[in-house]
Design a protein around this motif. Structure first.
Motif, PDB file in Angstrom:
ATOM      1  N   SER A 257       1.525   4.717  -6.165  1.00  0.00           N
ATOM      2  CA  SER A 257       2.329   4.211  -4.997  1.00  0.00           C
ATOM      3  C   SER A 257       2.799   4.859  -3.897  1.00  0.00           C
ATOM      4  O   SER A 257       3.402   6.068  -4.229  1.00  0.00           O
ATOM      5  CB  SER A 257       3.194   3.240  -5.855  1.00  0.00           C
ATOM      6  N   PHE A 258       2.962   4.313  -2.590  1.00  0.00           N
ATOM      7  CA  PHE A 258       3.096   5.010  -1.494  1.00  0.00           C
ATOM      8  C   PHE A 258       4.344   3.835  -0.835  1.00  0.00           C
ATOM      9  O   PHE A 258       3.794   2.792  -0.284  1.00  0.00           O
ATOM     10  CB  PHE A 258       2.435   5.435  -0.650  1.00  0.00           C
TER      11      PHE A 258
ATOM     12  N   ALA B 122       1.312   4.496   7.671  1.00  0.00           N
ATOM     13  CA  ALA B 122       1.567   4.366   6.328  1.00  0.00           C
ATOM     14  C   ALA B 122       0.261   3.616   5.453  1.00  0.00           C
ATOM     15  O   ALA B 122       0.141   3.912   4.370  1.00  0.00           O
ATOM     16  CB  ALA B 122       3.161   3.806   5.812  1.00  0.00           C
ATOM     17  N   GLN B 123       0.003   2.564   6.323  1.00  0.00           N
ATOM     18  CA  GLN B 123      -0.970   1.545   5.592  1.00  0.00           C
ATOM     19  C   GLN B 123      -2.125   2.387   5.458  1.00  0.00           C
ATOM     20  O   GLN B 123      -2.986   1.998   4.794  1.00  0.00           O
ATOM     21  CB  GLN B 123      -1.218   0.528   6.568  1.00  0.00           C
ATOM     22  N   GLN B 124      -2.440   3.473   6.106  1.00  0.00           N
ATOM     23  CA  GLN B 124      -3.703   4.326   5.790  1.00  0.00           C
ATOM     24  C   GLN B 124      -3.980   4.863   4.633  1.00  0.00           C
ATOM     25  O   GLN B 124      -5.074   4.979   4.150  1.00  0.00           O
ATOM     26  CB  GLN B 124      -3.762   5.284   6.993  1.00  0.00           C
ATOM     27  N   ALA B 125      -2.999   4.784   3.684  1.00  0.00           N
ATOM     28  CA  ALA B 125      -2.942   5.370   2.554  1.00  0.00           C
ATOM     29  C   ALA B 125      -3.369   4.425   1.532  1.00  0.00           C
ATOM     30  O   ALA B 125      -3.649   4.716   0.205  1.00  0.00           O
ATOM     31  CB  ALA B 125      -1.448   5.978   1.969  1.00  0.00           C
TER      32      ALA B 125
ATOM     33  N   THR C 249      -4.389   3.744  -4.509  1.00  0.00           N
ATOM     34  CA  THR C 249      -2.692   3.658  -4.143  1.00  0.00           C
ATOM     35  C   THR C 249      -2.571   2.527  -3.556  1.00  0.00           C
ATOM     36  O   THR C 249      -2.932   2.060  -2.479  1.00  0.00           O
ATOM     37  CB  THR C 249      -2.653   5.049  -2.999  1.00  0.00           C
ATOM     38  N   ARG C 250      -1.255   1.890  -3.837  1.00  0.00           N
ATOM     39  CA  ARG C 250      -0.646   0.846  -3.296  1.00  0.00           C
ATOM     40  C   ARG C 250       0.545   1.046  -2.241  1.00  0.00           C
ATOM     41  O   ARG C 250       1.053   2.153  -2.584  1.00  0.00           O
ATOM     42  CB  ARG C 250       0.066  -0.180  -4.538  1.00  0.00           C
ATOM     43  N   VAL C 251       0.428   0.492  -1.140  1.00  0.00           N
ATOM     44  CA  VAL C 251       1.333   0.782  -0.244  1.00  0.00           C
ATOM     45  C   VAL C 251       2.277  -0.289  -0.030  1.00  0.00           C
ATOM     46  O   VAL C 251       2.024  -1.534   0.144  1.00  0.00           O
ATOM     47  CB  VAL C 251       0.682   0.815   1.147  1.00  0.00           C
ATOM     48  N   CYS C 252       3.408  -0.073  -0.059  1.00  0.00           N
ATOM     49  CA  CYS C 252       4.847  -0.958   0.288  1.00  0.00           C
ATOM     50  C   CYS C 252       5.468  -0.504   1.652  1.00  0.00           C
ATOM     51  O   CYS C 252       5.846   0.648   1.541  1.00  0.00           O
ATOM     52  CB  CYS C 252       5.724  -1.328  -0.830  1.00  0.00           C
TER      53      CYS C 252
ATOM     54  N   LEU D 114       4.178  -6.174  -6.036  1.00  0.00           N
ATOM     55  CA  LEU D 114       4.700  -6.154  -4.579  1.00  0.00           C
ATOM     56  C   LEU D 114       3.766  -5.219  -3.727  1.00  0.00           C
ATOM     57  O   LEU D 114       3.648  -4.219  -4.312  1.00  0.00           O
ATOM     58  CB  LEU D 114       6.043  -5.467  -4.613  1.00  0.00           C
ATOM     59  N   SER D 115       3.410  -5.602  -2.425  1.00  0.00           N
ATOM     60  CA  SER D 115       2.787  -4.709  -1.662  1.00  0.00           C
ATOM     61  C   SER D 115       3.014  -5.115  -0.093  1.00  0.00           C
ATOM     62  O   SER D 115       3.247  -6.327   0.016  1.00  0.00           O
ATOM     63  CB  SER D 115       1.272  -4.672  -2.108  1.00  0.00           C
ATOM     64  N   GLY D 116       2.394  -4.100   0.509  1.00  0.00           N
ATOM     65  CA  GLY D 116       2.618  -4.590   1.968  1.00  0.00           C
ATOM     66  C   GLY D 116       3.880  -4.632   2.606  1.00  0.00           C
ATOM     67  O   GLY D 116       4.750  -3.981   1.958  1.00  0.00           O
ATOM     68  N   VAL D 117       4.259  -5.579   3.626  1.00  0.00           N
ATOM     69  CA  VAL D 117       5.341  -5.631   4.358  1.00  0.00           C
ATOM     70  C   VAL D 117       6.418  -6.470   3.065  1.00  0.00           C
ATOM     71  O   VAL D 117       6.237  -7.474   2.735  1.00  0.00           O
ATOM     72  CB  VAL D 117       5.357  -6.423   5.649  1.00  0.00           C
ATOM     73  N   ILE D 118       7.648  -5.617   3.290  1.00  0.00           N
ATOM     74  CA  ILE D 118       8.704  -6.420   2.349  1.00  0.00           C
ATOM     75  C   ILE D 118       9.975  -6.180   3.285  1.00  0.00           C
ATOM     76  O   ILE D 118      10.673  -5.093   3.664  1.00  0.00           O
ATOM     77  CB  ILE D 118       8.991  -5.570   0.984  1.00  0.00           C
TER      78      ILE D 118
END
Length: 298
Positions: free
Chosen positions: A105-106, A146-149, A154-157, A215-219
């Motif tokens: 997770s990132f 950040a989304q490049q990760a 790897t999940r990105v939030c 949970l992922s993406g824009v929050i």
């Protein structure tokens, strides 16, 4: 769980570290000696990503960034604001890409400034009618890096944070002196919205992002009840039992802050739709409850 945190000595970072249940916490900082003085003794502090083995990390939490409203926005200061976010985020992404077994997770910071100035209409993560201005440009590139990760490993939030209310720093500490002396009041016409969040709920959002794979993406990290600046001022005055009589003209703020005054003169009515849809429970959903806890707690 092994966690790397950037910006760990800041307001949100320190609060998060107090709540984290982890086997190992590493804080990346430009000033290890200063950070070591404000962090618990069990926290590892480093000034170099080269000292961190990303193959042995479970989570990276990226909270680093120059304060956006502390100084006037000269060209130099704008560049500092941008690079303090973009460069460290790119460095983290590069390290994640280079790892054989990267963090799962990132969790990377952003801000509701992504939306630019908005009117009174409520908006959520799906909102696309963006006002293109400096705050948006900073956050847009920050998030894109950040989304490049993001990968199957790897999940990105991307945490779009609102105005964080805390008793030991942040926006509230700047407002309090005037209000405590009975000199507080709304700014300009007071109709601009303030999308706020209590520091405890902010930490809970980060913990949810760390712990919940759904949970992922824009929050949007904001309380579910944004208020106008007028409403905020009146509530703060009520909690402090002080009058709310004075109004700060827009031109005064522009003289003091220059272009960065726009962040205060315009706002957004932001709702945390993704959190609510995932059954996140806010401990402080109302401004009155939040301010009472922060300012009148024993």
């Amino acid at each position: 769980m092994n966690i790397l945190i950037t910006g760990g000595s800041g307001l949100i970072g320190q609060a998060l570290i107090k709540r984290l249940q982890a086997d190992r916490i590493i804080v990346l900082t430009r000033n290890p000696e200063k950070s070591a003085n404000v962090l618990p003794n069990n926290i590892e502090v480093t000034s170099s990503l080269d000292e961190v083995d990303f193959n042995n990390l479970d989570v990276v939490v990226n909270l680093a960034g120059e304060a956006i409203v502390d100084k006037r926005w000269s060209s130099t200061q704008k560049n500092i604001i941008c690079q303090s976010r973009w460069q460290i985020t790119q460095n983290l992404v590069d390290k994640i890409h280079a790892a054989t077994t990267p963090p799962h997770s990132f969790i990377s910071g952003s801000a509701i400034g992504f939306y630019g100035r908005q009117g009174a209409s409520a908006i959520d993560e799906a909102h696309q009618d963006i006002h293109d201005e400096f705050s948006h440009q900073v956050c847009q590139k920050w998030e894109a890096i950040a989304q490049q990760a993001n990968s199957d490993k790897t999940r990105v939030c991307l945490i779009r944070t609102g105005i964080v209310l805390a008793s030991n720093g942040g926006a509230l500490s700047k407002m309090l002196p005037a209000f405590k002396f009975g000199l507080g009041g709304p700014i300009a016409n007071g109709q601009q919205f303030m999308s706020w969040i209590h520091i405890d709920d902010m930490v809970a959002v980060l913990l949810a992002a760390i712990e919940q794979p759904a949970l992922s993406g824009v929050i949007n990290a904001t309380a579910p009840t944004p208020v106008s600046n007028q409403g905020f001022s009146e509530t703060l005055s009520t909690v402090l039992s002080r009058p709310c009589m004075f109004r700060v003209p827009a031109f005064v703020l522009r003289i003091l802050l220059g272009e960065s005054a726009d962040l205060i003169l315009y706002g957004q009515n932001v709702l945390p739709r993704k959190l609510l849809d995932n059954h996140f429970k806010f401990q402080y959903p109302s401004l009155q409850k939040a301010l009472t806890q922060l300012l009148l707690k024993s």
